[in-house]
Scaffold this active site. Structure first.
Site, short mmCIF file in Angstrom:
data_model
loop_
_atom_site.label_atom_id
_atom_site.label_comp_id
_atom_site.label_asym_id
_atom_site.label_seq_id
_atom_site.Cartn_x
_atom_site.Cartn_y
_atom_site.Cartn_z
N HIS A 212 -5.61 6.13 -1.29
CA HIS A 212 -5.04 7.74 -1.65
C HIS A 212 -4.95 8.50 -2.95
O HIS A 212 -3.61 8.85 -2.60
CB HIS A 212 -3.40 6.56 -0.88
CG HIS A 212 -4.13 5.94 0.85
ND1 HIS A 212 -3.99 7.03 1.38
CD2 HIS A 212 -4.18 5.32 0.83
CE1 HIS A 212 -4.04 6.07 2.78
NE2 HIS A 212 -4.32 5.02 2.08
N ARG B 50 -21.14 17.09 -8.80
CA ARG B 50 -20.77 17.71 -10.50
C ARG B 50 -19.81 16.92 -11.11
O ARG B 50 -19.02 16.63 -12.25
CB ARG B 50 -20.19 19.95 -10.98
CG ARG B 50 -21.33 19.94 -10.27
CD ARG B 50 -21.31 20.99 -10.84
NE ARG B 50 -22.43 22.64 -10.62
CZ ARG B 50 -22.77 22.89 -10.00
NH1 ARG B 50 -22.71 23.09 -8.60
NH2 ARG B 50 -24.33 23.87 -10.10
N ASP C 67 -16.21 -1.23 10.31
CA ASP C 67 -16.65 -0.79 12.17
C ASP C 67 -16.87 0.03 12.04
O ASP C 67 -16.86 0.82 13.63
CB ASP C 67 -14.70 -1.02 11.87
CG ASP C 67 -14.37 0.59 11.10
OD1 ASP C 67 -14.90 1.36 10.52
OD2 ASP C 67 -12.72 1.44 11.78
N ASP D 247 -8.07 -3.72 7.63
CA ASP D 247 -7.26 -2.71 7.47
C ASP D 247 -6.60 -2.85 8.86
O ASP D 247 -6.56 -1.64 9.41
CB ASP D 247 -7.85 -1.25 7.37
CG ASP D 247 -6.44 -0.15 6.97
OD1 ASP D 247 -5.31 -0.86 6.74
OD2 ASP D 247 -6.76 1.05 7.00
N LEU E 123 -7.66 8.67 11.51
CA LEU E 123 -7.82 7.38 11.33
C LEU E 123 -5.74 6.60 11.16
O LEU E 123 -5.77 7.18 9.42
CB LEU E 123 -8.70 6.82 10.61
CG LEU E 123 -9.80 7.26 12.07
CD1 LEU E 123 -11.61 7.15 10.27
CD2 LEU E 123 -9.81 6.33 12.78
N HIS F 240 -0.17 7.60 6.32
CA HIS F 240 0.85 7.26 5.32
C HIS F 240 2.38 8.58 5.56
O HIS F 240 1.68 9.87 5.92
CB HIS F 240 0.38 6.77 4.14
CG HIS F 240 0.03 5.46 3.04
ND1 HIS F 240 0.37 5.16 2.70
CD2 HIS F 240 -1.36 5.09 3.83
CE1 HIS F 240 -0.09 3.81 3.30
NE2 HIS F 240 -0.93 4.51 3.81
N GLU G 287 1.04 -0.98 0.17
CA GLU G 287 -0.18 -0.43 0.13
C GLU G 287 0.77 1.23 -0.13
O GLU G 287 1.57 1.95 0.80
CB GLU G 287 -1.44 0.14 1.82
CG GLU G 287 -2.06 1.49 0.86
CD GLU G 287 -2.88 0.89 2.55
OE1 GLU G 287 -3.77 2.24 2.70
OE2 GLU G 287 -2.92 0.30 2.97
N GLY H 298 -5.32 3.16 10.65
CA GLY H 298 -5.95 1.89 10.46
C GLY H 298 -7.04 1.67 11.37
O GLY H 298 -7.95 2.08 11.66
N HIS I 85 -14.84 4.03 9.99
CA HIS I 85 -13.93 4.84 8.89
C HIS I 85 -15.13 5.15 7.71
O HIS I 85 -14.93 6.45 7.45
CB HIS I 85 -13.29 3.94 8.27
CG HIS I 85 -11.58 3.56 9.31
ND1 HIS I 85 -11.60 2.73 10.17
CD2 HIS I 85 -10.66 3.67 7.95
CE1 HIS I 85 -10.61 2.43 10.38
NE2 HIS I 85 -9.69 3.28 9.53
#
Length: 386
Positions: A197, A229, A250, A277, A310, A143, A131, A312, A253
């Site tokens: 992402h 749009r 969960d 995740d 958040l 990340h 990822e 994971g 998310h």
């Protein structure tokens, strides 16, 4: 265990239909059939599961860690074995250990650790999910932005060298840092390319799907939203029939209302499937851990950076299935398919896994009627018993 074994007395879900008053017949690590106990071959060893549910094993295509181990911290075969064993406690019989954006060196060690896990036949190890690091800074999530960068030829070559090594391999990329030609090369090599992402728009999603992208990473999260749009990545995921999409079930998310809307709107044949995740917390008592030197905090079912981003999820597959069934009002069979058949379809392993039909791997989970764990079986062997 003898060559032929039958699990008897359970209510069996084969991935399509429920079977009552039947037995699951196994020959070594393979499903032979579902038939009445009175029709079992002579000499078959029987294992009773009266009053319980027997369902296909769960397949998780995005697992960052488990058992107190993060793949970003340890990439050796023992780390992979620990992660797989931790998730087997919750019904996951096949998974992709997932490396979050990191350095060249960590990626190389991850690939080598995966090769060793494959060679040693680590139960539950399916392959790898890389990822990043070829993501969008604008939608980086947790990340590390300092490690995000464009895909270069050396990156492409490293991934192409994995072609055919694993049962499945997935890479999450963003069009901002990956070309359609690179996606095409990966897809033609049999590597599952997932878009995630990314802040790109609908038309780019369609273009990259045509180039070979097959899935969307954690739908709704870290991507351009559905707008009136500009349909964004979410709109592209739902409108493009060839794309599958993972979703984190969960309740943190993605709101259950949004999940329900997406499930009703998704164009097929691609389906929405569950991913956890999950981080290292699953199967452990950790209250915090480090990711790329930054502390992640565990509280009230959530994992976050200090700024509440958040990072994971703190959920296992069985809990995710239970959430989909109870909070989304999905039939139990459909919730199970989202965790078994659909991910198998998404990465092209449906000829081996995801359903309990003759010729497929004997990967299954035994549950109570209340959906509590009883046991997990991989290749016809019990690897966990509650």
């Amino acid at each position: 265990m003898t060559a032929q074994t039958a699990i008897t007395g359970a209510r069996i879900f084969d991935g399509l239909l429920w079977h009552d008053g039947q037995s699951l017949l196994l020959d070594g690590g393979t499903v032979t059939g579902i038939l009445p106990e009175t029709e079992l071959p002579a000499g078959t060893e029987t294992i009773g599961a009266k009053g319980q549910l027997l369902v296909p094993g769960f397949i998780d295509l995005q697992v960052n860690g488990g058992g107190g181990v993060m793949l970003n911290d340890r990439q050796d075969v023992d780390a992979i074995r620990t992660i797989c064993a931790a998730h087997a406690q919750f019904g996951t019989t096949a998974l992709l250990p997932t490396l979050i954006t990191d350095t060249f060196e960590v990626r190389a060690r991850t690939i080598e650790g995966g090769r060793q896990a494959k060679a040693e036949g680590v139960p539950g190890f399916l392959g790898l999910h890389l990822e990043g690091p070829h993501l969008s800074i604008a939608r980086k999530g947790a990340h590390d932005p300092a490690l995000i960068r464009p895909m270069e030829q050396t990156d492409l070559d490293a991934m192409l060298a994995c072609a055919g090594v694993f049962d499945a391999m997935m890479v999450t990329v963003a069009p901002e840092n990956t070309t359609a030609a690179q996606v095409k090369a990966l897809a033609e090599a049999g590597i599952v390319v997932s878009l995630g992402h990314t802040d790109t728009g609908y038309r780019t999603v369609v273009e990259y799907a045509a180039a070979g992208a097959r899935t969307i990473t954690h739908l709704f999260n870290a991507m351009s939203p559905l707008g009136h749009r500009e349909p964004g990545v979410v709109g592209g995921a739902l409108d493009t029939g060839s794309l599958y999409a993972g979703i984190i079930a969960d309740g943190f998310h993605v709101d259950p209302v949004s999940m329900g809307v997406a499930l009703r709107a998704k164009a097929g044949p691609g389906r929405i499937f569950i991913v956890t995740d999950a981080m290292s917390t699953i199967g452990s008592d950790q209250t915090s851990f480090l990711l790329n030197g930054r502390e992640i905090f565990r509280k009230d079912g959530r994992l976050t950076l200090a700024d509440e981003t958040l990072a994971g999820a703190d959920i296992d597959m069985l809990s995710s299935v239970r959430f989909a069934h109870e909070k989304l009002n999905l039939p139990l069979g459909e919730a199970i398919r989202m965790a078994s058949a659909y991910p198998a379809d998404a990465v092209g392993i449906a000829a081996r896994k995801g359903r309990l039909v003759p010729g497929l791997d004997a990967d299954f989970v035994v549950l109570t009627e209340g959906l509590d764990m009883v046991s997990t079986w991989i290749g016809g062997k019990c690897v966990f018993k509650a």
